[in-house]
Enzyme design. Sequence first.
Site, PDB file in Angstrom:
ATOM      1  N   VAL A 138     -13.915 -43.321 -29.135  1.00  0.00           N
ATOM      2  CA  VAL A 138     -15.065 -43.215 -28.327  1.00  0.00           C
ATOM      3  C   VAL A 138     -16.390 -43.431 -29.369  1.00  0.00           C
TER       4      VAL A 138
ATOM      5  N   ARG B  59     -12.908 -33.499 -30.131  1.00  0.00           N
ATOM      6  CA  ARG B  59     -13.717 -32.244 -29.998  1.00  0.00           C
ATOM      7  C   ARG B  59     -12.432 -31.552 -29.725  1.00  0.00           C
TER       8      ARG B  59
ATOM      9  N   GLY C 218     -12.081 -42.673 -37.118  1.00  0.00           N
ATOM     10  CA  GLY C 218     -11.911 -42.298 -35.911  1.00  0.00           C
ATOM     11  C   GLY C 218     -12.097 -43.913 -35.497  1.00  0.00           C
ATOM     12  N   ALA C 219     -11.131 -43.824 -34.392  1.00  0.00           N
ATOM     13  CA  ALA C 219     -11.588 -45.169 -33.382  1.00  0.00           C
ATOM     14  C   ALA C 219     -11.883 -44.537 -32.324  1.00  0.00           C
TER      15      ALA C 219
ATOM     16  N   HIS D 134     -25.266 -60.934  -3.746  1.00  0.00           N
ATOM     17  CA  HIS D 134     -25.202 -61.963  -4.892  1.00  0.00           C
ATOM     18  C   HIS D 134     -26.810 -63.103  -4.810  1.00  0.00           C
TER      19      HIS D 134
ATOM     20  N   ALA E 147     -15.342 -38.830 -36.592  1.00  0.00           N
ATOM     21  CA  ALA E 147     -14.631 -38.476 -35.707  1.00  0.00           C
ATOM     22  C   ALA E 147     -13.672 -39.102 -35.194  1.00  0.00           C
ATOM     23  N   VAL E 148     -12.921 -37.259 -35.505  1.00  0.00           N
ATOM     24  CA  VAL E 148     -11.462 -37.227 -34.664  1.00  0.00           C
ATOM     25  C   VAL E 148     -11.025 -36.474 -34.133  1.00  0.00           C
TER      26      VAL E 148
ATOM     27  N   ASP F 134     -15.757 -29.069 -21.128  1.00  0.00           N
ATOM     28  CA  ASP F 134     -14.804 -29.118 -22.283  1.00  0.00           C
ATOM     29  C   ASP F 134     -14.193 -28.020 -22.268  1.00  0.00           C
TER      30      ASP F 134
HETATM   31  P1  FAD Z   1     -21.209 -28.324 -23.891  1.00  0.00           P
HETATM   32  O1  FAD Z   1     -22.798 -29.217 -23.578  1.00  0.00           O
HETATM   33  O2  FAD Z   1     -20.741 -28.214 -24.928  1.00  0.00           O
HETATM   34  O3  FAD Z   1     -22.325 -26.526 -23.948  1.00  0.00           O
HETATM   35  C1  FAD Z   1     -21.750 -25.794 -23.707  1.00  0.00           C
HETATM   36  C2  FAD Z   1     -22.591 -24.863 -23.886  1.00  0.00           C
HETATM   37  O4  FAD Z   1     -22.360 -23.567 -23.547  1.00  0.00           O
HETATM   38  C3  FAD Z   1     -24.376 -25.071 -25.658  1.00  0.00           C
HETATM   39  O5  FAD Z   1     -25.048 -24.717 -24.459  1.00  0.00           O
HETATM   40  C4  FAD Z   1     -23.244 -23.751 -25.738  1.00  0.00           C
HETATM   41  O6  FAD Z   1     -24.765 -23.065 -26.933  1.00  0.00           O
HETATM   42  C5  FAD Z   1     -23.325 -22.569 -25.185  1.00  0.00           C
HETATM   43  N1  FAD Z   1     -22.470 -21.346 -25.208  1.00  0.00           N
HETATM   44  C6  FAD Z   1     -21.892 -21.933 -26.194  1.00  0.00           C
HETATM   45  N2  FAD Z   1     -20.720 -20.142 -26.293  1.00  0.00           N
HETATM   46  C7  FAD Z   1     -21.663 -19.539 -25.572  1.00  0.00           C
HETATM   47  C8  FAD Z   1     -22.088 -17.724 -25.923  1.00  0.00           C
HETATM   48  N3  FAD Z   1     -20.614 -17.408 -26.209  1.00  0.00           N
HETATM   49  N4  FAD Z   1     -22.443 -17.314 -25.484  1.00  0.00           N
HETATM   50  C9  FAD Z   1     -23.824 -18.766 -25.063  1.00  0.00           C
HETATM   51  N5  FAD Z   1     -23.883 -19.740 -24.873  1.00  0.00           N
HETATM   52  C10 FAD Z   1     -22.437 -20.643 -25.456  1.00  0.00           C
HETATM   53  N6  FAD Z   1     -19.626 -37.281 -22.644  1.00  0.00           N
HETATM   54  C11 FAD Z   1     -19.561 -38.244 -20.902  1.00  0.00           C
HETATM   55  O7  FAD Z   1     -19.861 -37.930 -19.931  1.00  0.00           O
HETATM   56  N7  FAD Z   1     -20.621 -39.428 -21.007  1.00  0.00           N
HETATM   57  C12 FAD Z   1     -20.835 -40.265 -22.171  1.00  0.00           C
HETATM   58  O8  FAD Z   1     -21.240 -40.448 -22.653  1.00  0.00           O
HETATM   59  C13 FAD Z   1     -21.094 -38.609 -23.700  1.00  0.00           C
HETATM   60  N8  FAD Z   1     -20.907 -38.866 -25.052  1.00  0.00           N
HETATM   61  C14 FAD Z   1     -21.346 -38.219 -26.094  1.00  0.00           C
HETATM   62  C15 FAD Z   1     -21.547 -38.319 -27.365  1.00  0.00           C
HETATM   63  C16 FAD Z   1     -21.379 -38.084 -28.607  1.00  0.00           C
HETATM   64  C17 FAD Z   1     -21.741 -38.559 -29.621  1.00  0.00           C
HETATM   65  C18 FAD Z   1     -21.337 -36.546 -28.009  1.00  0.00           C
HETATM   66  C19 FAD Z   1     -20.669 -35.248 -29.197  1.00  0.00           C
HETATM   67  C20 FAD Z   1     -20.264 -35.567 -26.316  1.00  0.00           C
HETATM   68  C21 FAD Z   1     -20.695 -37.087 -25.602  1.00  0.00           C
HETATM   69  N9  FAD Z   1     -19.851 -36.630 -23.998  1.00  0.00           N
HETATM   70  C22 FAD Z   1     -20.105 -37.854 -23.729  1.00  0.00           C
HETATM   71  C23 FAD Z   1     -19.197 -35.210 -23.933  1.00  0.00           C
HETATM   72  C24 FAD Z   1     -20.386 -34.079 -23.519  1.00  0.00           C
HETATM   73  O9  FAD Z   1     -21.303 -34.014 -24.502  1.00  0.00           O
HETATM   74  C25 FAD Z   1     -19.316 -33.059 -23.073  1.00  0.00           C
HETATM   75  O10 FAD Z   1     -17.913 -33.892 -22.334  1.00  0.00           O
HETATM   76  C26 FAD Z   1     -20.268 -32.612 -22.141  1.00  0.00           C
HETATM   77  O11 FAD Z   1     -21.652 -31.787 -23.472  1.00  0.00           O
HETATM   78  C27 FAD Z   1     -19.415 -31.089 -21.714  1.00  0.00           C
HETATM   79  O12 FAD Z   1     -20.090 -29.707 -21.473  1.00  0.00           O
HETATM   80  P2  FAD Z   1     -19.881 -28.745 -21.405  1.00  0.00           P
HETATM   81  O13 FAD Z   1     -21.245 -28.027 -20.069  1.00  0.00           O
HETATM   82  O14 FAD Z   1     -18.111 -27.722 -21.183  1.00  0.00           O
HETATM   83  O15 FAD Z   1     -20.417 -27.959 -22.574  1.00  0.00           O
HETATM   84  P1  NAD Z   2     -11.634 -39.365 -29.673  1.00  0.00           P
HETATM   85  O1  NAD Z   2     -10.259 -37.893 -29.408  1.00  0.00           O
HETATM   86  O2  NAD Z   2     -11.821 -40.576 -28.703  1.00  0.00           O
HETATM   87  O3  NAD Z   2     -10.969 -39.806 -30.799  1.00  0.00           O
HETATM   88  C1  NAD Z   2     -11.250 -39.139 -32.266  1.00  0.00           C
HETATM   89  C2  NAD Z   2      -9.771 -40.869 -33.568  1.00  0.00           C
HETATM   90  O4  NAD Z   2      -9.978 -40.065 -34.107  1.00  0.00           O
HETATM   91  C3  NAD Z   2      -8.220 -40.780 -32.473  1.00  0.00           C
HETATM   92  O5  NAD Z   2      -8.158 -42.037 -32.127  1.00  0.00           O
HETATM   93  C4  NAD Z   2      -7.617 -40.242 -33.393  1.00  0.00           C
HETATM   94  O6  NAD Z   2      -6.265 -40.644 -33.564  1.00  0.00           O
HETATM   95  C5  NAD Z   2      -8.320 -40.388 -34.835  1.00  0.00           C
HETATM   96  N1  NAD Z   2      -8.230 -39.806 -35.300  1.00  0.00           N
HETATM   97  C6  NAD Z   2      -8.067 -38.458 -35.142  1.00  0.00           C
HETATM   98  N2  NAD Z   2      -7.861 -37.535 -36.924  1.00  0.00           N
HETATM   99  C7  NAD Z   2      -7.280 -39.431 -37.898  1.00  0.00           C
HETATM  100  C8  NAD Z   2      -7.592 -39.370 -39.060  1.00  0.00           C
HETATM  101  N3  NAD Z   2      -7.607 -37.761 -40.031  1.00  0.00           N
HETATM  102  N4  NAD Z   2      -7.728 -40.107 -39.619  1.00  0.00           N
HETATM  103  C9  NAD Z   2      -8.351 -41.098 -39.173  1.00  0.00           C
HETATM  104  N5  NAD Z   2      -7.999 -41.266 -37.652  1.00  0.00           N
HETATM  105  C10 NAD Z   2      -7.317 -40.282 -36.988  1.00  0.00           C
HETATM  106  O7  NAD Z   2     -12.827 -38.153 -30.495  1.00  0.00           O
HETATM  107  P2  NAD Z   2     -14.186 -38.344 -30.427  1.00  0.00           P
HETATM  108  O8  NAD Z   2     -14.035 -40.307 -30.687  1.00  0.00           O
HETATM  109  O9  NAD Z   2     -14.317 -38.012 -31.344  1.00  0.00           O
HETATM  110  O10 NAD Z   2     -14.530 -38.189 -28.845  1.00  0.00           O
HETATM  111  C11 NAD Z   2     -14.792 -36.296 -28.959  1.00  0.00           C
HETATM  112  C12 NAD Z   2     -14.784 -36.344 -26.996  1.00  0.00           C
HETATM  113  O11 NAD Z   2     -15.923 -36.913 -27.007  1.00  0.00           O
HETATM  114  C13 NAD Z   2     -13.428 -37.180 -26.076  1.00  0.00           C
HETATM  115  O12 NAD Z   2     -12.796 -36.845 -25.782  1.00  0.00           O
HETATM  116  C14 NAD Z   2     -14.679 -38.182 -25.568  1.00  0.00           C
HETATM  117  O13 NAD Z   2     -14.124 -37.400 -24.266  1.00  0.00           O
HETATM  118  C15 NAD Z   2     -15.849 -37.429 -25.141  1.00  0.00           C
HETATM  119  N6  NAD Z   2     -17.020 -38.721 -25.529  1.00  0.00           N
HETATM  120  C16 NAD Z   2     -16.640 -39.128 -24.729  1.00  0.00           C
HETATM  121  C17 NAD Z   2     -18.295 -40.431 -24.278  1.00  0.00           C
HETATM  122  C18 NAD Z   2     -18.026 -41.145 -23.257  1.00  0.00           C
HETATM  123  O14 NAD Z   2     -17.623 -40.901 -22.598  1.00  0.00           O
HETATM  124  N7  NAD Z   2     -19.158 -42.369 -23.907  1.00  0.00           N
HETATM  125  C19 NAD Z   2     -18.814 -40.728 -26.171  1.00  0.00           C
HETATM  126  C20 NAD Z   2     -18.877 -39.731 -26.620  1.00  0.00           C
HETATM  127  C21 NAD Z   2     -17.961 -38.504 -27.109  1.00  0.00           C
END
Ligand code: FAD
Ligand code: NAD
Length: 479
Positions: A191, A279, A188-189, A451, A276-277, A319
């Site tokens: 984010v 979420r 997955g290429a 600047h 990383a395909v 999310d």
């Molecule tokens: P979450 O952060 O997923 O929180 C949900 C919470 O609900 C969790 O604590 C979970 O345990 C709890 N929960 C679930 N079900 C229940 C239940 N039934 N009872 C009680 N608790 C429950 N986004 C950005 O904007 N910028 C970034 O740089 C960025 N980088 C990322 C990097 C990575 C590696 C990943 C994986 C994601 C990244 N994201 C980024 C995405 C970002 O993390 C999510 O968009 C964000 O966390 C979503 O927030 P949320 O509050 O909706 O859910």
């Molecule tokens: P993504 O949707 O950004 O990328 C997944 C990629 O995997 C896509 O390009 C897709 O075509 C590819 N893919 C899917 N199935 C495949 C397969 N079988 N073989 C090869 N490629 C395949 O998802 P992500 O990178 O996993 O990130 C998940 C979410 O987390 C994103 O929606 C993003 O918004 C959030 N996130 C945000 C940030 C940020 O804001 N900087 C950072 C990390 C994550």
Amino acid sequence: MATKFDVIVIGAGPAGYHAAIRAAQLGLKTACIDKWLDSNDKPAYGGTCLNVGCIPSKALLDASHKFSEAKNDFADIGIISKGLEIDVPVMIARKDTIVSNLTKGVAGLFKANGVTTFEGTAILHAGCSVEFTSHKGDKESLQADHIVIATGSVPVEIPPCPITDDLIVDSTGALDLSAVPKRLGVIGAGVIGLELGSVWNRLGSKVVVLEALDEFLPLVDAQVAREALKQFKKQGMDIRLGARVTGAEVKGKKVKVLYSDAEGEKSETFDVLVVAVGRKPYTQDLLAPDSGVTLDERGYIYVNDLCSTDAPGVYAVGDVVRGPMLAHKGMEEGLMVVERIAGKKPLVNYDCVPAVVYTHPEIAWVGKSEQELKANGEQYVTGSFPMAASGRAMAANDTVGLIKVIADAQTDRILGVHMIGAHTSELIAEAVIAMEFGASAEDLGLTMFAHPTLSEGLHEAALAVSGHAIHVVSKKRKK
Ligand code: FAD
Ligand code: NAD
């Protein structure tokens, strides 16, 4: 007897904790229920973002960028760095400390604002009633006038590559590798693939990214995406487009990945494979059959523009609902919902959600891209500024990239801003503010920028829309 609240927030990720804190600030009796346990089985607030997402990934991105600069770029500016080494356990421990400080910080904010916390799992029933089960298994009935669901998302798994303990990992595993793998495969290429692939590439892994689509970063402005691909390849990332993964075989301490592309069946062997395909929304064990909350065809909780679900008094944010999976989008939805509960009338401006890929160069954008506008048949004008012409970028020895402003051809109103370059994650905020206030390219052009700064690139790009940039020769458009 059920304990009664004005608002119960389910989930303490960024969407949920913002909602809970603001609700309490507005005088609503508020509870927040969260079930997250850290690697030591201790409750930790902040959800994906603080525990295994935005913050830990940026800690490793910033650390690895410093290493990469010291190794590759310091000599250019007359700094000789010999004998550089990586201490992965220290880097990971620093990341863990940042996470722990921030998750404890959320607990402190809950306390300071008077949010009642419940550590464990919530199940939503009809009539805004919640069945809470603590981590120890104790049950309690809770009742509220309003429920805000903010249960977030989890990584998508693909059948050919089931996650194992240490060889085939998801984004969480890729944040916790104990050493730099010699060969790292990323599926997955998107984010996550590009950010975490960059971390380990900078630290010395040979990184191969397998992406199913033929197009690179299709959601990003095409000109910016082309520049990004060029830069990542230059950094040594081997990005293979049109590569569909069909299987993985673990053999000893290696993983062999089978994939097919336009040339046929192929395979590659890695020390670690990151999947990383994408979420998916997380609603497992959340909704009792009588909850009245419905899901859409992709598994997101169905909501309208104001984040109301189909059940009266129940909202969902972040999310777990439609829209980009970005922490700040969920934060704004959480704030909007509780402010409306308290009688205010804010709205989320879904046309002004900034997005950033925190690679180097960083990619940042807000609003519409050229390809989107073309597809909609909208008339637009663009102005661009190459960072190679920025005095400040030259001073910083970091001249890669460009800033592009897209404006409506008739009204000059800014429709989108697209950037690639150093610190664009910060620069994009200026464009978001301009768009939030309905600015024209001329408005930005008439604004004074300090600047020498990288921000001047945005000023020049806005001026270039009318052919009036000073530091680049632009096409003459208007007198
Ligand atoms: P979450 O952060 O997923 O929180 C949900 C919470 O609900 C969790 O604590 C979970 O345990 C709890 N929960 C679930 N079900 C229940 C239940 N039934 N009872 C009680 N608790 C429950 N986004 C950005 O904007 N910028 C970034 O740089 C960025 N980088 C990322 C990097 C990575 C590696 C990943 C994986 C994601 C990244 N994201 C980024 C995405 C970002 O993390 C999510 O968009 C964000 O966390 C979503 O927030 P949320 O509050 O909706 O859910
Ligand atoms: P993504 O949707 O950004 O990328 C997944 C990629 O995997 C896509 O390009 C897709 O075509 C590819 N893919 C899917 N199935 C495949 C397969 N079988 N073989 C090869 N490629 C395949 O998802 P992500 O990178 O996993 O990130 C998940 C979410 O987390 C994103 O929606 C993003 O918004 C959030 N996130 C945000 C940030 C940020 O804001 N900087 C950072 C990390 C994550």
